[in-house]
Structures are given as structure tokens and as C-alpha cells.
Design an enzyme around this catalytic site. Structure first.
Site, mmCIF file in Angstrom:
data_model
loop_
_atom_site.group_PDB
_atom_site.id
_atom_site.type_symbol
_atom_site.label_atom_id
_atom_site.label_comp_id
_atom_site.label_asym_id
_atom_site.label_seq_id
_atom_site.Cartn_x
_atom_site.Cartn_y
_atom_site.Cartn_z
ATOM 1 N N THR A 37 -1.348 -15.508 -13.728
ATOM 2 C CA THR A 37 -2.728 -15.935 -13.899
ATOM 3 C C THR A 37 -2.918 -16.707 -15.201
ATOM 4 O O THR A 37 -2.175 -16.525 -16.163
ATOM 5 C CB THR A 37 -3.684 -14.729 -13.840
ATOM 6 N N GLN B 26 -7.824 -11.918 -19.211
ATOM 7 C CA GLN B 26 -6.763 -12.438 -18.356
ATOM 8 C C GLN B 26 -5.392 -11.960 -18.807
ATOM 9 O O GLN B 26 -4.504 -11.733 -17.991
ATOM 10 C CB GLN B 26 -6.807 -13.970 -18.316
ATOM 11 N N HIS C 109 -3.675 -8.802 -17.241
ATOM 12 C CA HIS C 109 -3.061 -8.800 -15.911
ATOM 13 C C HIS C 109 -1.553 -8.581 -15.979
ATOM 14 O O HIS C 109 -0.987 -7.837 -15.179
ATOM 15 C CB HIS C 109 -3.315 -10.140 -15.213
ATOM 16 N N GLU D 249 -5.978 -22.512 -13.696
ATOM 17 C CA GLU D 249 -6.497 -21.677 -12.606
ATOM 18 C C GLU D 249 -7.976 -21.370 -12.862
ATOM 19 O O GLU D 249 -8.826 -21.559 -11.993
ATOM 20 C CB GLU D 249 -5.683 -20.379 -12.536
ATOM 21 N N HIS D 250 -8.263 -20.865 -14.063
ATOM 22 C CA HIS D 250 -9.638 -20.586 -14.481
ATOM 23 C C HIS D 250 -9.935 -21.410 -15.731
ATOM 24 O O HIS D 250 -9.202 -21.314 -16.713
ATOM 25 C CB HIS D 250 -9.833 -19.109 -14.843
ATOM 26 N N ASP E 245 -13.966 -13.086 -10.765
ATOM 27 C CA ASP E 245 -12.989 -12.175 -10.179
ATOM 28 C C ASP E 245 -13.627 -11.231 -9.171
ATOM 29 O O ASP E 245 -12.960 -10.773 -8.235
ATOM 30 C CB ASP E 245 -12.322 -11.346 -11.275
ATOM 31 N N HIS F 236 5.160 -48.401 24.090
ATOM 32 C CA HIS F 236 3.802 -47.982 23.735
ATOM 33 C C HIS F 236 2.779 -48.908 24.393
ATOM 34 O O HIS F 236 1.781 -48.455 24.960
ATOM 35 C CB HIS F 236 3.609 -48.003 22.209
#
Length: 448
Positions: A254, A276, A279, A345-346, A379, A438
Site C-alpha cells: 500500500t 498507511q 499495514h 494508490e492514495h 478505507d 472478406h
């Protein structure tokens, strides 16, 4: 505690910034070699392999691979009322936001007698992964299940690692709070399987001949798509099996990046960086600022807060790692260059007039605007999804959404006059590509 990268007096381009900015080491390619035999074992030995892998890798052999439905309900019945109320609210808000993501099917008239319809079709069956390990993630159940349900997916299965710390009726099964979240959302197909083996179980399917509690051996049918965050081995299994299954992303450790100016509160910034970092020791916490006074104040606040937080050792390790740091820039323009090169990510914008400036962000999984929109809100209860791209993948990928569970299908409906109108042009393009058959396929409809 955190290293400093001083970019003042220079404006590196995107390529150089990507090399200079802190980033976690996350070698998925190497991990693929580790998970390859695990996936092959599950493919060939099915449930037998899954039981043995649970015992070897998770430290516990689950009583059964599929969690009994009665146990899911028992977990919900025993759930703390405050936690249940919070989960109920999280489901309500997440559903509200994700329902607005539903695209509508639309028929486009191209010519008289010819139209193309854009249809959106949900995936038939999905496997949703909910990690275990250092933390418990009922919120990840919400973030995976709600958009899948809103999309109209007909068959959902959840996998989460068995927990060796569990006791009593939950011994050898996933954490009871995870099971309760599944029950709350009406998901009754839940498996006590974690890691790469869970991804393989979803991809190949299996039959558990030892579990006949329902009268027949338990069967887990293969899925079309696997979503959800996990460790490097989950990411590696997704990469290895991609093609056999669809995946949402190869989620890595994260990340939080905070772009802050001298109006930011150092207490808020430090608290969010720590949130964060707790984590995982590989979690990335990055502060970007043109204010040395703020950077110094945040450093002081980190020293105080890290020592007092519950997971202080893990947090200190993450903040001191090469993936974390303070980036000093000349001004906000340079700060946004860093933000867009990193693709966090954030991303938090703790700057003056943050709302209008949020439009300058091009690359981020999710953007949190102002002092009262911390990542922790996202979150759990913002209504947004917390399954987001990491490792810079936000420059090309999106977070989990209703769209993740839908496929676009085009339906072409042309009548004879509409086809005749473009027949010569089809033939011309077919000949230009040296694919004359075709064109002949069109001419055959009109030649007498």
C-alpha cells in the site's frame, strides 16, 4: 526517520522523476517462480493440495475448505453491534456510489436499417480474495462484493486464509469478522484458502470429496475473474494465471502520498503517513512539500506518534524504508509534477484551495481532498472503493469498480439495404488488406 529527496532548484522530467522517487521493491516476476509449482499442485491434486498448503503455508489445516453456512451466520450473530453498524453504513455508502457507475446499454443508429448496440454484460462468476495475516479486512469484503453485486454478477465466491489463532467453532477458518461481513452481504460460498493457492483454486476449480455435509462432495466451480488485494504471492499467482482468468490488478504494498503546503497541519499529515505505514513494513508513506517548516514539524510529530502507536515497530520499519520519504520541491507546480509521475494508490491534497486544484491530478488511484478527507475514510466509509492500483499503475489502471465486473458487447444489426450501401467499401478495404474472401462474403449476399 524518513529520508529526504531534495528537488529544489531543479525540475526533473517524468522519466527522471520515476527513477528518483521512493518506491517499494516488489519483484513479482521472481515470485512467479515460487507460485508456479503451487498453482500446478492445485490444478492436479485439487482439494488435497489445498488442505496440505493451508497446513504448510498458513500454519493450520482447515476442518473443511468451504465454510459451513451455519458458521457464517454464527459469526454475524456474534459480531460486535458497533462493528455491525459500521459495516452496514459502509455497505450503504459503497452501494450508493457504485450504483451511479452502472453504464447503460444504448443502440446507436449508424444508417437507415443499420445500428450497433453497446451492451454491458456482467461476468458470470467471480472469485473475490480477502487477505489475512497482519490485519483483519472485513472492509475488503465490502469493497469486493458490493460492486460485483451492483454489476449483476450471478455467482460470487470469497476466499480468505484460515487463521491459526482462531479458537472454538471458528478454529481453522477465516477470521470471524470476515465471515460476518460475508453473511451480512448474503455471500454463502466462502472458502478457507489463502495466498497463491486461493487464486489457483478459483482459476481451476476443485471438488472436495472429503466434505459431504450437504449430501454431495463440495464443488468449487472455476471463475472467470479474480479480484481483491493480497501479498506478493497473490499478485504473482494473478500474473501467472492471467489469461485463464481475468484479474483486476497485481496489487503491491500500500502507498500514501501527501502533497502539502504550509497551511497543512503537521499532526494530520503525520497521523495519515502512520496510518498507511501500519499495514506492512513494505508500505510506502511519502510527503511532498515546498515547506521545510512543515517537513520539520511532521518529522517531530512522527517521532512522538510512532513511539506511541500500537504497531510501532512495523510503522518505524516502513517509514525508514527506501519506499518512504520526504520530497522537497520549489512550489506546488513542481509538487504536482511529482504527484503525476509517482501515480500513488492514495493521494492526499492537504493544500490551500485543494478542491479546484484536484483537477490537476492525472495519475492516482484515489484523491483525498483537504484536511478532513483522510485515507482512513476511504478505507471504510467514504463510499469509494479501497481496492486501488499500486506501484505506479495508476497511470494506466483504475481502482475496483462496477466496470471491473462488466464486459462491453457490441450487437450489430444491419438489413440488406444498409449492407448494400457499404458493400463496395468493404470490398475495397478487404482487397487493400489482401483478404479478398472478406469482400466475397459481402458480395455473396447480392450476386444473383
Amino acid at each position: 526517520m524518513m529520508s529526504t529527496i531534495d528537488l529544489r532548484g531543479r525540475r526533473p522530467g517524468p522519466r527522471e522523476l520515476r527513477q528518483l522517487l521512493p518506491r517499494a521493491e516488489f519483484d513479482v516476476a521472481a515470485a512467479v517462480e515460487t507460485v508456479r509449482p503451487i498453482c500446478a499442485d492445485v490444478q492436479h491434486r485439487g482439494a488435497t493440495a489445498l488442505y496440505e498448503l493451508g497446513e504448510r503455508l498458513d500454519g493450520v489445516r482447515p476442518p473443511t475448505l468451504r465454510v459451513p453456512t451455519a458458521l457464517l451466520q454464527a459469526a454475524l450473530d456474534q459480531l460486535d453491534p458497533q462493528v455491525r453498524a459500521a459495516l452496514d453504513e459502509a455497505v450503504t455508502r459503497t452501494r450508493l456510489v457504485h450504483e451511479r457507475q452502472l453504464p447503460r446499454s444504448e443502440s446507436v443508429p449508424v444508417t437507415e436499417g443499420g445500428h450497433v448496440t453497446n451492451r454491458w454484460v456482467p461476468v458470470d462468476r467471480v472469485g473475490l480474495y480477502v487477505p489475512g495475516g497482519r490485519a483483519v479486512y472485513p472492509s475488503s469484503v465490502v469493497m469486493n462484493v458490493v460492486p460485483a453485486q451492483v454489476a449483476g454478477v450471478g455467482s460470487l465466491a470469497v476466499a480468505s486464509p484460515p487463521q491459526r489463532e482462531n479458537t472454538g467453532e471458528f478454529a481453522g477458518y477465516p477470521h470471524p469478522t470476515v465471515l460476518a461481513a460475508c453473511a451480512l452481504l448474503g455471500v454463502d460460498e466462502v472458502y478457507a484458502v489463502g495466498g497463491a493457492q486461493a487464486v489457483a483454486a478459483f482459476a481451476y476449480g476443485f471438488v472436495d470429496e472429503s466434505d459431504t455435509a450437504g449430501g454431495e462432495p463440495v464443488e468449487c466451480a472455476p471463475v472467470s475473474l479474480v479480484t481483491g488485494p493480497g501479498n506478493i504471492y497473490v499478485a504473482a499467482a494473478k500474473r501467472h494465471l492471467k489469461g485463464l482468468i481475468g484479474i483486476d490488478a497485481e496489487a503491491g504494498p500500500t502507498e500514501i502520498m501527501v502533497l502539502a503546503d504550509d497551511t497543512a497541519d503537521p499532526v494530520h499529515v503525520a497521523a495519515d503517513l502512520i496510518s498507511q505505514a501500519e499495514h506492512d513494513p513494505q508500505a510506502a508513506s511519502v510527503l511532498v512539500t515546498h515547506s521545510t517548516a512543515l517537513a520539520d514539524a511532521v518529522a517531530t510529530e512522527l517521532e512522538r506518534r510512532v513511539a506511541a502507536t500500537k504497531h510501532s515497530e512495523r510503522v518505524a520499519q516502513a517509514l525508514a524504508g527506501r519506499q518512504s520519504g520526504v520530497v522537497l520541491v520549489d512550489d506546488l507546480d513542481a509538487g504536482f509534477d511529482v504527484v503525476n509521475a509517482y501515480g500513488a494508490e492514495h493521494l492526499e491534497l492537504q493544500i490551500q484551495d485543494a478542491a479546484p486544484l484536484a483537477d490537476r491530478v492525472r495519475n492516482a488511484g484515489a484523491v483525498f481532498v483537504g484536511a478532513f478527507a483522510p485515507v482512513s475514510l476511504g478505507d471504510y466509509l467514504a463510499g469509494s472503493n479501497h481496492v486501488l492500483p499500486t506501484g505506479g499503475c495508476a497511470c494506466h489502471s483504475s481502482g475496483l469498480s462496477v466496470h471491473s465486473f462488466l464486459r462491453s458487447m457490441q450487437v450489430i444489426d444491419y438489413g440488406p439495404a444498409a449492407l448494400r450501401e457499404v458493400a463496395d467499401q468493404v470490398v475495397a478495404l478487404a482487397q487493400a488488406e489482401d483478404l479478398p474472401a472478406h469482400g466475397e462474403a459481402v458480395r455473396a449476399r447480392f450476386d444473383a
